[in-house]
Design a protein around this motif. Structure first.
Motif, PDB file in Angstrom:
ATOM      1  N   GLY A 334       0.802  -1.222   0.000  1.00  0.00           N
ATOM      2  CA  GLY A 334       0.000   0.000   0.000  1.00  0.00           C
ATOM      3  C   GLY A 334       0.829   1.263   0.000  1.00  0.00           C
ATOM      4  O   GLY A 334       0.715   2.108  -0.899  1.00  0.00           O
ATOM      5  N   LEU A 335       1.682   1.397   1.014  1.00  0.00           N
ATOM      6  CA  LEU A 335       2.488   2.604   1.180  1.00  0.00           C
ATOM      7  C   LEU A 335       3.696   2.619   0.251  1.00  0.00           C
ATOM      8  O   LEU A 335       4.086   3.673  -0.271  1.00  0.00           O
ATOM      9  N   GLY A 336       4.283   1.435   0.044  1.00  0.00           N
ATOM     10  CA  GLY A 336       5.531   1.381  -0.705  1.00  0.00           C
ATOM     11  C   GLY A 336       5.368   1.353  -2.208  1.00  0.00           C
ATOM     12  O   GLY A 336       6.113   2.007  -2.939  1.00  0.00           O
ATOM     13  N   ILE A 337       4.373   0.612  -2.719  1.00  0.00           N
ATOM     14  CA  ILE A 337       4.260   0.385  -4.165  1.00  0.00           C
ATOM     15  C   ILE A 337       3.103   1.158  -4.793  1.00  0.00           C
ATOM     16  O   ILE A 337       3.304   1.922  -5.750  1.00  0.00           O
ATOM     17  N   ILE A 338       1.901   0.980  -4.291  1.00  0.00           N
ATOM     18  CA  ILE A 338       0.725   1.595  -4.931  1.00  0.00           C
ATOM     19  C   ILE A 338       0.739   3.112  -4.780  1.00  0.00           C
ATOM     20  O   ILE A 338       0.380   3.838  -5.717  1.00  0.00           O
ATOM     21  N   TRP A 339       1.163   3.592  -3.640  1.00  0.00           N
ATOM     22  CA  TRP A 339       1.160   5.035  -3.395  1.00  0.00           C
ATOM     23  C   TRP A 339       2.249   5.767  -4.168  1.00  0.00           C
ATOM     24  O   TRP A 339       2.103   6.946  -4.501  1.00  0.00           O
ATOM     25  N   ALA A 340       3.349   5.082  -4.495  1.00  0.00           N
ATOM     26  CA  ALA A 340       4.524   5.726  -5.098  1.00  0.00           C
ATOM     27  C   ALA A 340       4.243   6.483  -6.397  1.00  0.00           C
ATOM     28  O   ALA A 340       4.636   7.651  -6.530  1.00  0.00           O
ATOM     29  N   PRO A 341       3.587   5.882  -7.407  1.00  0.00           N
ATOM     30  CA  PRO A 341       3.363   6.636  -8.643  1.00  0.00           C
ATOM     31  C   PRO A 341       2.438   7.830  -8.462  1.00  0.00           C
ATOM     32  O   PRO A 341       2.580   8.838  -9.166  1.00  0.00           O
ATOM     33  N   ILE A 342       1.514   7.745  -7.516  1.00  0.00           N
ATOM     34  CA  ILE A 342       0.586   8.861  -7.282  1.00  0.00           C
ATOM     35  C   ILE A 342       1.346  10.070  -6.754  1.00  0.00           C
ATOM     36  O   ILE A 342       1.244  11.179  -7.279  1.00  0.00           O
TER      37      ILE A 342
END
Length: 429
Positions: A334-342
């Motif tokens: 959640g915090l490391g991968i999905i949130w990164a491009p946003i």
């Protein structure tokens, strides 16, 4: 990359990291300490609620800080403004470290804490826009996404420093941590502030601001011009900020109290999960920023938002398994991968929809209003939902999905300008 450009990037990320170290330190300590030492109530749940309310309070004053300091930034320059905001933030955080508790001075303890929290909010309200524009307005066209992602890294680097500092302090015996251990990171922040001020000393004003000065295009009242000519862009930026900020505080702040109070994870394990997730996203951010220079900001942002919707329920399912490993895995995804491009493309995307004479004001307003509405309130809303629905995580997951839908609708009108020069094709007045 030239030496001057490297210094610009270091200056943008260092100041941002120091600001967010101070800010996230408060958010985490609010969940672990302030609910016991400053907001003393018979029901511990209400103490936590009050502590998170003060966390949210600074978000509501951030737009005011954004207005004040972005006015200065659009009138006299980015660099001078950044020195003021960093100093204000640093003083407030240091004073928190020597603040007397409720047992010492009674009601004055939470009152003084709230005043210092408001000072933090004012400083941060002006810091982000300046740090972002320092990087973006210096960037070559084909590296603007990369440069714009660097000050965003300051957010997670600051959070990383804060969680590492507190993870070390939580190794102390419980009484020692509550008595003095939590204060140490607040006091050490003074050293970070001095370093941040030093690194910014040798930076010139950005090319975009210098050009606006030379052409006599400095706005007399940037806030008026922004709302008169760019109100649609402010609304877009505000809406776009929602999915970047609310889930972030669920994954990074709310989870600290939820996992320790409701799921019986240890403080150290929970903080370590957040730390690992933060390291991953910090590494991915410049990669995503660079990728946006090739395929565009909007594609990455929309893709990340859709993944956030898909992941909302699996996230809670994973952490409810009671496994330390799955808590870490859930946080990393959640915090490391999905949130990164946003988050990596957010600042650059904002910069590209405002013209230079009001850019500081425009990006600050959109960012800070969005943060006030959806960011600081996220732990508070999530805690309130748990209390209302008998500790069921379902409403919190739905809340995450709702924030993503708001942002997807908000960015529909955005034209991707990653192939254009930053200052060409100003919006018509």
């Amino acid at each position: 990359m030239t030496k001057d450009l490297r210094r610009v990037l270091i200056a943008s990320v260092v100041g941002s990291a120091v600001e967010w170290f101070d800010y996230f330190l408060y958010g985490t300590v609010a969940a672990l300490v302030f609910n016991q030492l400053f907001f003393v109530t018979e029901d511990p749940a209400f103490g936590t609620l009050y502590a998170f309310a003060t966390f949210a309070l600074a978000f509501f004053i951030r737009p005011l800080g954004g207005v004040i300091f972005s006015h200065i930034g659009d009138r006299i320059g980015r660099k001078k403004t950044l020195v003021i905001t960093l100093s204000l933030m640093g003083v407030a955080t240091f004073l928190m470290g020597i603040l007397p508790t409720y047992d010492m001075v009674g009601i004055w303890a939470p009152v003084l804490l709230i005043i210092l929290r408001l000072m933090q909010g004012l400083g941060l309200g002006g810091e982000w826009g300046g740090a972002l524009l320092l990087a973006v307005e210096y960037a070559p066209k084909d590296k603007r996404g990369l440069f714009g992602s660097v000050p965003q890294m300051g957010v997670t680097i600051g959070m990383l420093m804060g969680t590492i500092a507190l993870s070390i302090m939580t190794l102390l015996p419980e009484q020692a941590f509550l008595t003095w251990g939590w204060r140490v990171p607040f006091l050490l922040s003074a050293l970070l502030v001095l370093f941040g001020l030093w690194i910014r000393k040798g930076i010139e004003e950005t090319p975009s601001f210098q050009k606006a000065q030379q052409q006599g295009e400095i706005a007399k009242l940037p806030i008026v011009d922004t709302f008169k000519y760019h109100w649609k862009e402010v609304l877009i930026a505000t809406g776009a900020k929602v999915v970047e900020t609310a889930p972030f505080y669920i994954f990074g702040t709310f989870i600290v109290s939820y996992a320790t109070d409701q799921l019986d994870f240890s403080r150290t394990t929970t903080l370590n999960a957040v730390t690992i997730g933060t390291i991953v996203t910090t590494i991915l951010m410049p990669i995503m920023g660079s990728l946006s220079d090739k395929i565009g900001r909007k594609k990455l942002y929309v893709g990340g938002s859709i993944l956030m919707i898909v992941y909302a329920f699996p996230y809670f399912w994973l952490i409810h398994q009671g496994s330390d490993l799955l808590l870490i895995v859930a946080t990393v995804i959640g915090l490391g991968i999905i949130w990164a491009p946003i988050t990596a493309v957010l600042g650059t995307m904002f910069s590209e929809i405002f013209s230079p004479e009001v850019r500081y004001t425009g990006v600050s307003l959109g960012y800070q209003i969005g943060a006030a509405v959806a960011g600081g309130t996220a732990p508070l809303v999530a805690t309130a939902l748990l209390m209302k629905f008998n500790n069921s995580y379902v409403p919190v997951a739905i809340y995450i999905i709702f924030t993503a839908l708001i942002s997807l609708i908000a960015v529909l009108p955005i034209k991707d300008r990653y192939k254009e020069e930053l200052d060409e094709g100003y919006f018509e007045k």
